[in-house]
Design a protein around this motif. Sequence first.
Motif, PDB file in Angstrom:
ATOM      1  N   LYS A 181       0.974  -1.317  -0.001  1.00  0.00           N
ATOM      2  CA  LYS A 181       0.111   0.024   0.018  1.00  0.00           C
ATOM      3  C   LYS A 181       0.791   1.012  -0.024  1.00  0.00           C
ATOM      4  CE  LYS A 181      -4.027  -1.835   2.054  1.00  0.00           C
ATOM      5  NZ  LYS A 181      -4.993  -1.909   3.426  1.00  0.00           N
ATOM      6  N   LEU A 182       1.876   1.383   0.639  1.00  0.00           N
ATOM      7  CA  LEU A 182       2.870   2.413   0.919  1.00  0.00           C
ATOM      8  C   LEU A 182       3.427   2.650  -0.586  1.00  0.00           C
ATOM      9  CD1 LEU A 182       4.779   1.764   4.258  1.00  0.00           C
ATOM     10  CD2 LEU A 182       2.992   3.381   3.687  1.00  0.00           C
ATOM     11  N   ILE A 183       4.057   1.566  -1.198  1.00  0.00           N
ATOM     12  CA  ILE A 183       4.466   1.679  -2.590  1.00  0.00           C
ATOM     13  C   ILE A 183       3.633   1.972  -3.646  1.00  0.00           C
ATOM     14  CG2 ILE A 183       5.445   0.443  -4.553  1.00  0.00           C
ATOM     15  CD1 ILE A 183       6.868  -1.342  -2.334  1.00  0.00           C
ATOM     16  N   GLU A 184       2.235   1.883  -3.418  1.00  0.00           N
ATOM     17  CA  GLU A 184       1.234   2.335  -4.449  1.00  0.00           C
ATOM     18  C   GLU A 184       1.024   3.632  -4.253  1.00  0.00           C
ATOM     19  OE1 GLU A 184      -0.245   0.768  -7.124  1.00  0.00           O
ATOM     20  OE2 GLU A 184       1.327  -0.813  -6.813  1.00  0.00           O
ATOM     21  N   ALA A 185       0.824   3.965  -2.928  1.00  0.00           N
ATOM     22  CA  ALA A 185       0.932   5.533  -2.762  1.00  0.00           C
ATOM     23  C   ALA A 185       1.832   6.265  -3.187  1.00  0.00           C
ATOM     24  CB  ALA A 185       0.589   5.709  -0.891  1.00  0.00           C
ATOM     25  N   LEU A 186       3.236   6.004  -3.121  1.00  0.00           N
ATOM     26  CA  LEU A 186       4.304   6.664  -3.749  1.00  0.00           C
ATOM     27  C   LEU A 186       3.976   6.815  -5.176  1.00  0.00           C
ATOM     28  CD1 LEU A 186       7.498   5.368  -1.781  1.00  0.00           C
ATOM     29  CD2 LEU A 186       6.519   7.668  -1.821  1.00  0.00           C
ATOM     30  N   LYS A 187       3.785   5.787  -5.791  1.00  0.00           N
ATOM     31  CA  LYS A 187       3.453   5.656  -7.405  1.00  0.00           C
ATOM     32  C   LYS A 187       2.450   6.691  -7.711  1.00  0.00           C
ATOM     33  CE  LYS A 187       5.112   0.827  -8.275  1.00  0.00           C
ATOM     34  NZ  LYS A 187       4.749  -0.536  -8.856  1.00  0.00           N
ATOM     35  N   ALA A 188       1.548   6.501  -7.060  1.00  0.00           N
ATOM     36  CA  ALA A 188       0.268   7.502  -7.114  1.00  0.00           C
ATOM     37  C   ALA A 188       0.681   8.953  -7.226  1.00  0.00           C
ATOM     38  CB  ALA A 188      -0.767   7.094  -6.434  1.00  0.00           C
ATOM     39  N   VAL A 189       1.467   9.457  -6.138  1.00  0.00           N
ATOM     40  CA  VAL A 189       1.943  10.645  -6.137  1.00  0.00           C
ATOM     41  C   VAL A 189       2.734  11.122  -7.131  1.00  0.00           C
ATOM     42  CG1 VAL A 189       3.393  12.280  -4.666  1.00  0.00           C
ATOM     43  CG2 VAL A 189       1.798  10.654  -3.765  1.00  0.00           C
ATOM     44  N   ARG A 190       3.829  10.177  -7.585  1.00  0.00           N
ATOM     45  CA  ARG A 190       4.842  10.541  -8.394  1.00  0.00           C
ATOM     46  C   ARG A 190       4.161  10.830  -9.859  1.00  0.00           C
ATOM     47  NH1 ARG A 190      10.027   9.000  -7.064  1.00  0.00           N
ATOM     48  NH2 ARG A 190      10.382   7.913  -5.570  1.00  0.00           N
ATOM     49  N   GLU A 191       3.041   9.794  -9.992  1.00  0.00           N
ATOM     50  CA  GLU A 191       2.318  10.187 -11.359  1.00  0.00           C
ATOM     51  C   GLU A 191       1.703  11.435 -11.592  1.00  0.00           C
ATOM     52  OE1 GLU A 191       0.638   8.941 -15.017  1.00  0.00           O
ATOM     53  OE2 GLU A 191       2.051   8.002 -13.665  1.00  0.00           O
ATOM     54  N   THR A 192       1.181  12.097 -10.424  1.00  0.00           N
ATOM     55  CA  THR A 192       0.730  13.539 -10.594  1.00  0.00           C
ATOM     56  C   THR A 192       1.838  14.550 -11.144  1.00  0.00           C
ATOM     57  OG1 THR A 192       1.419  14.250  -8.330  1.00  0.00           O
ATOM     58  CG2 THR A 192      -0.807  12.968  -8.420  1.00  0.00           C
ATOM     59  N   ARG A 193       2.967  14.146 -10.999  1.00  0.00           N
ATOM     60  CA  ARG A 193       4.318  14.906 -11.648  1.00  0.00           C
ATOM     61  C   ARG A 193       4.456  14.693 -13.043  1.00  0.00           C
ATOM     62  NH1 ARG A 193       3.548  18.807 -10.564  1.00  0.00           N
ATOM     63  NH2 ARG A 193       5.595  19.495 -11.427  1.00  0.00           N
ATOM     64  N   THR A 194       3.730  13.958 -13.612  1.00  0.00           N
ATOM     65  CA  THR A 194       4.108  13.368 -15.078  1.00  0.00           C
ATOM     66  C   THR A 194       3.351  14.311 -16.096  1.00  0.00           C
ATOM     67  OG1 THR A 194       2.537  11.473 -15.342  1.00  0.00           O
ATOM     68  CG2 THR A 194       4.682  11.020 -14.631  1.00  0.00           C
ATOM     69  N   ASP A 195       3.650  14.353 -17.255  1.00  0.00           N
ATOM     70  CA  ASP A 195       3.050  15.145 -18.182  1.00  0.00           C
ATOM     71  C   ASP A 195       1.618  14.501 -18.502  1.00  0.00           C
ATOM     72  OD1 ASP A 195       4.825  17.359 -18.300  1.00  0.00           O
ATOM     73  OD2 ASP A 195       5.826  16.680 -20.281  1.00  0.00           O
ATOM     74  N   SER A 196       1.758  13.198 -18.525  1.00  0.00           N
ATOM     75  CA  SER A 196       0.326  12.408 -18.853  1.00  0.00           C
ATOM     76  C   SER A 196      -0.737  12.632 -17.862  1.00  0.00           C
ATOM     77  CB  SER A 196       0.765  11.059 -19.182  1.00  0.00           C
ATOM     78  OG  SER A 196       1.361  10.545 -17.608  1.00  0.00           O
ATOM     79  N   SER A 197      -0.349  13.347 -16.796  1.00  0.00           N
ATOM     80  CA  SER A 197      -1.402  13.512 -15.684  1.00  0.00           C
ATOM     81  C   SER A 197      -2.169  14.875 -15.901  1.00  0.00           C
ATOM     82  CB  SER A 197      -0.951  13.197 -14.426  1.00  0.00           C
ATOM     83  OG  SER A 197       0.031  14.177 -14.080  1.00  0.00           O
ATOM     84  N   ARG A 198      -1.192  15.775 -16.751  1.00  0.00           N
ATOM     85  CA  ARG A 198      -2.079  17.368 -17.143  1.00  0.00           C
ATOM     86  C   ARG A 198      -1.866  17.300 -18.589  1.00  0.00           C
ATOM     87  NH1 ARG A 198       2.462  21.347 -15.813  1.00  0.00           N
ATOM     88  NH2 ARG A 198       4.284  20.613 -16.727  1.00  0.00           N
ATOM     89  N   THR A 199      -2.724  16.952 -19.130  1.00  0.00           N
ATOM     90  CA  THR A 199      -2.633  16.923 -20.630  1.00  0.00           C
ATOM     91  C   THR A 199      -3.173  18.412 -21.330  1.00  0.00           C
ATOM     92  OG1 THR A 199      -4.988  15.967 -20.659  1.00  0.00           O
ATOM     93  CG2 THR A 199      -3.227  14.523 -20.928  1.00  0.00           C
ATOM     94  N   GLU A 200      -3.951  18.933 -20.234  1.00  0.00           N
ATOM     95  CA  GLU A 200      -4.617  20.153 -20.834  1.00  0.00           C
ATOM     96  C   GLU A 200      -3.468  21.166 -20.925  1.00  0.00           C
ATOM     97  OE1 GLU A 200      -8.128  21.535 -18.752  1.00  0.00           O
ATOM     98  OE2 GLU A 200      -9.131  19.937 -19.243  1.00  0.00           O
ATOM     99  N   VAL A 201      -2.714  20.957 -19.559  1.00  0.00           N
ATOM    100  CA  VAL A 201      -1.295  22.047 -19.327  1.00  0.00           C
ATOM    101  C   VAL A 201      -0.518  21.767 -20.419  1.00  0.00           C
ATOM    102  CG1 VAL A 201       0.430  22.685 -18.047  1.00  0.00           C
ATOM    103  CG2 VAL A 201      -1.613  22.170 -16.948  1.00  0.00           C
ATOM    104  N   VAL A 202      -0.119  20.436 -20.933  1.00  0.00           N
ATOM    105  CA  VAL A 202       0.921  20.291 -21.945  1.00  0.00           C
ATOM    106  C   VAL A 202       0.258  20.712 -23.064  1.00  0.00           C
ATOM    107  CG1 VAL A 202       1.817  18.294 -23.226  1.00  0.00           C
ATOM    108  CG2 VAL A 202       1.527  18.211 -20.745  1.00  0.00           C
ATOM    109  N   THR A 203      -0.791  20.637 -23.423  1.00  0.00           N
ATOM    110  CA  THR A 203      -1.482  21.391 -24.635  1.00  0.00           C
ATOM    111  C   THR A 203      -0.922  22.597 -24.784  1.00  0.00           C
ATOM    112  OG1 THR A 203      -3.153  19.563 -25.008  1.00  0.00           O
ATOM    113  CG2 THR A 203      -3.349  21.531 -26.325  1.00  0.00           C
TER     114      THR A 203
END
Length: 474
Positions: free
Chosen positions: A3-25
């Motif tokens: 669960k801890l590892i999954e939580a870390l992965k989820a937080v890291r994902e928020t910093r990727t470009d794929s999680s903010r497509t509108e901003v990238v555009t």
Amino acid sequence: MDKLIEALKAVRETRTDSSRTEVVTRVHLTGRMTARERMAALLDEDSAVEYGIIAGKTQEGDWVAETGGADFVGTINGQVVIASSTDYTDQGGGYGAGRLARLFSLAHEHRWPLVIFVDGGGSRARHPRAGKGHLEFGGPIGRFTIIDGNAELSGWVPTIAIVSGPSFAGHASLAAFSDFLIATKGSSIGLGGPPMVEAALGVRVSAVELAGVDMQEETGGIDLLVEDDVAAIAAARDYLAYYEDLESGEPAANSVQIDSIVPVEGIYDMYPVIEAIVDAHSMFELRPAFAKSLITLLARIDGRTIGVLANQPLVDEGAIDNDAATKISRFVEICDAYEYPILSLIDTPGCVATWETKGEDSIVEPGITRWHTRPIIAHQNRTVPLFCVLAGRGGGLGPSLMTGFSSGRGVPALCLAWPTVEVGQDDGFSAMQYSKAIDDVVAPSETREKISRVLRHFKRDLSRVEKKHPIDSW
């Protein structure tokens, strides 16, 4: 643990470009890359290690991601570097001051070059602290702040700043400290106030309200103006490549034609002359639009990196004015700091002083100013070898600004002259001194081989434990 590892992965994902497509555009519509796209293009594949992506942990046990930017240790052409980028879509492009300070300390300790994109308005006003549970890691985050860190890195490792958007406040300071400042067209540096803030947040602002880089290219405020992020990244990679020598190099195609390029008398273009002496396709010019009567560029001879300092007879006959003098001194300091031998090609009537007057054009007349002392001081502190070629005129104090004063420390390791040389015909004693110091008179076509042979006797040494000097801001 799962669960801890999954939580870390989820937080890291928020910093990727794929999680903010509108901003990238939105970023792509401006013709620019996101911070992470820049890092991917700049660094060698599979070389990057990211620093500082996790900011802390809340009292409830939730991980919190750092906001804005991307900071890495990676390699460029196999050379370890610190690389960082913000983009203005995330909190106005604000950087994490503590995170950068940590990386600056690593750069200083391990002597790693620094490449940093500087779009935005400096340190963020709001950092993502998570209360008492934020991470401290048990000690200081770094030896320096970002400002004194930049000053410490100056002259110790190559530092490159890239401006590709509005840059003001702390970001403009980071740009100003760099050895090599690249800017993309349409960018702006330095002015604060509402126009810059609005531009950083994506609001359209008239270019008149911003400190445009076109103006700064002509006044020496930047070192290279390029089209876009792709070109800026390519320029940064090319510039850093000169920090390491190659095993060999081939002469340019026109090297055998140099005797016919140089006229017996009259005005000529110095660029083909330089091209005929150095390795093929190895010329990388710095500040090409500033003080055009003076050429400064990095190049190679038989794979060895050198700095080339040359008068340009096509512009004001190669006279050295206030701007040209400051251009010389900064370039000599860069070459000396990073152990690049210097080749100085001299054809100048001497020094001219530029005086600003109210309501009239500038007045240019023979003479020297305090700006003209700066190259002589830089040469006096120089320890890298300098090879000079007297190609034409050597009037007044001109040769001394190009090579150092002939009775001082750091005199030329080899002084060649071409049959077209003219010295001692003006009112300057320096030129007459150089007429007595010429080691050989050679045909232009013999120059490359002569320089190449003597260059082999001077070994590059980067093992010193203290830096020689910082790089002058001009």
